[in-house]
Write a protein that holds these residues in place. Structure first.
Motif, PDB file in Angstrom:
ATOM      1  N   VAL A 134     -28.909  13.754  36.689  1.00 25.88           N
ATOM      2  CA  VAL A 134     -28.830  13.783  34.965  1.00 25.88           C
ATOM      3  C   VAL A 134     -30.140  13.743  34.653  1.00 25.88           C
ATOM      4  N   PHE A 139     -28.855  16.348  27.008  1.00 25.24           N
ATOM      5  CA  PHE A 139     -27.730  15.390  26.810  1.00 25.24           C
ATOM      6  C   PHE A 139     -26.241  16.466  26.677  1.00 25.24           C
ATOM      7  N   GLN A 143     -20.053  15.496  29.332  1.00 27.25           N
ATOM      8  CA  GLN A 143     -20.537  14.854  30.934  1.00 27.25           C
ATOM      9  C   GLN A 143     -21.088  13.559  31.019  1.00 27.25           C
ATOM     10  N   HIS A 144     -21.909  13.159  29.884  1.00 29.12           N
ATOM     11  CA  HIS A 144     -22.599  12.000  29.990  1.00 29.12           C
ATOM     12  C   HIS A 144     -22.334  11.084  28.789  1.00 29.12           C
ATOM     13  N   GLU A 145     -22.356   9.419  29.349  1.00 32.64           N
ATOM     14  CA  GLU A 145     -22.379   8.302  28.259  1.00 32.64           C
ATOM     15  C   GLU A 145     -23.512   7.820  27.837  1.00 32.64           C
ATOM     16  N   VAL A 161     -32.071  13.391  28.941  1.00 29.03           N
ATOM     17  CA  VAL A 161     -31.722  12.280  29.696  1.00 29.03           C
ATOM     18  C   VAL A 161     -32.729  11.749  29.969  1.00 29.03           C
ATOM     19  N   CYS A 164     -31.315   6.798  33.898  1.00 27.68           N
ATOM     20  CA  CYS A 164     -29.859   6.804  34.269  1.00 27.68           C
ATOM     21  C   CYS A 164     -29.445   5.435  34.443  1.00 27.68           C
ATOM     22  N   GLY A 168     -23.431   8.715  37.631  1.00 24.21           N
ATOM     23  CA  GLY A 168     -21.968   9.292  37.586  1.00 24.21           C
ATOM     24  C   GLY A 168     -21.687  10.274  38.857  1.00 24.21           C
ATOM     25  N   HIS A 178     -18.448   9.107  34.468  1.00 22.06           N
ATOM     26  CA  HIS A 178     -19.686   9.785  33.831  1.00 22.06           C
ATOM     27  C   HIS A 178     -20.698   8.783  34.056  1.00 22.06           C
ATOM     28  N   PRO A 179     -21.946   9.425  34.039  1.00 21.07           N
ATOM     29  CA  PRO A 179     -23.344   8.533  34.023  1.00 21.07           C
ATOM     30  C   PRO A 179     -23.652   7.922  32.626  1.00 21.07           C
ATOM     31  N   LYS A 180     -24.126   6.844  32.785  1.00 24.71           N
ATOM     32  CA  LYS A 180     -24.498   6.206  31.681  1.00 24.71           C
ATOM     33  C   LYS A 180     -25.956   6.463  31.661  1.00 24.71           C
ATOM     34  N   VAL A 181     -26.420   6.810  30.453  1.00 20.02           N
ATOM     35  CA  VAL A 181     -27.769   7.435  30.374  1.00 20.02           C
ATOM     36  C   VAL A 181     -28.487   7.207  29.168  1.00 20.02           C
TER      37      VAL A 181
END
Length: 185
Positions: A134, A139, A143-145, A161, A164, A168, A178-181
């Motif tokens: 990511v 963003f 797909q992303h958080e 982004v 990370c 995710g 979901h990846p936390k970014v």
């Protein structure tokens, strides 16, 4: 004489009617057995169809029960292959912990843990699980958080982004975590 002729004529008509009546009776008697035969044939066909229906219904019920059992077994034992692959990794972790207690250098421990991590990632990939790359991408809220927004002076990093915080993962192209970014603002 005319009366005799009329009488003869009436007798002849009566005889003809009697002949017709007796022929009709014979025809009716002949038709009755045919109708009885048709009724018997229809009853026989109905019994056959009812028997076929009951058999088909029983086969369907057996099929339905069998497929429900197969689905239940699949749900119950579906993870068997996955868990079997993870047991090998568990053995490696146990061995690493045992060696950590006796280790003199940290480099060997780090190398051992990296080998276990690579083995674990390979096992996940074999099951269709992949880490999401990511960093540097636009963003996407689907797909992303986003956990933080950091001001950036570079125009090319705005809305992208930057970092990370938690990786995710996708399972066969579906996001399962979901990846936390951190997003540039």
């Amino acid at each position: 004489m005319k009366k005799d002729k009329d009488i003869e004529r009436e007798e002849q008509l009566l005889n003809e009617e009697q002949v017709e009546t007796s022929e009709n009776m014979e025809t009716t008697q002949e038709e009755q057995p045919t109708e009885v035969d048709e009724v018997e044939a229809l009853k026989s066909e109905l019994e056959t169809l009812q028997d076929d229906y009951l058999r088909l219904r029983a086969e369907y019920e057996n099929y339905r029960k069998r497929t429900l059992k197969e689905k239940s077994d699949l749900i119950k034992y579906g993870g068997e292959k996955i868990v079997g692959g993870f047991l090998d990794i568990m053995d490696d972790i146990e061995l690493a912990i045992k060696n950590m207690k006796q280790a003199e250098s940290v480099e060997g421990l780090v190398e051992g843990v990296e080998i276990i991590q690579n083995k674990f990632v390979s096992a996940l990939k074999a099951q269709g699980v992949n880490a999401m790359e990511v960093i540097g991408k636009d963003f996407d809220a689907d797909q992303h958080e986003a956990v933080a927004m950091v001001p950036t002076e570079e125009a090319d990093k705005k809305g992208k982004v930057i970092d990370c915080v938690q990786t995710g993962y996708t399972l066969n192209d579906k996001v399962i975590r979901h990846p936390k970014v951190v997003v540039g603002n």
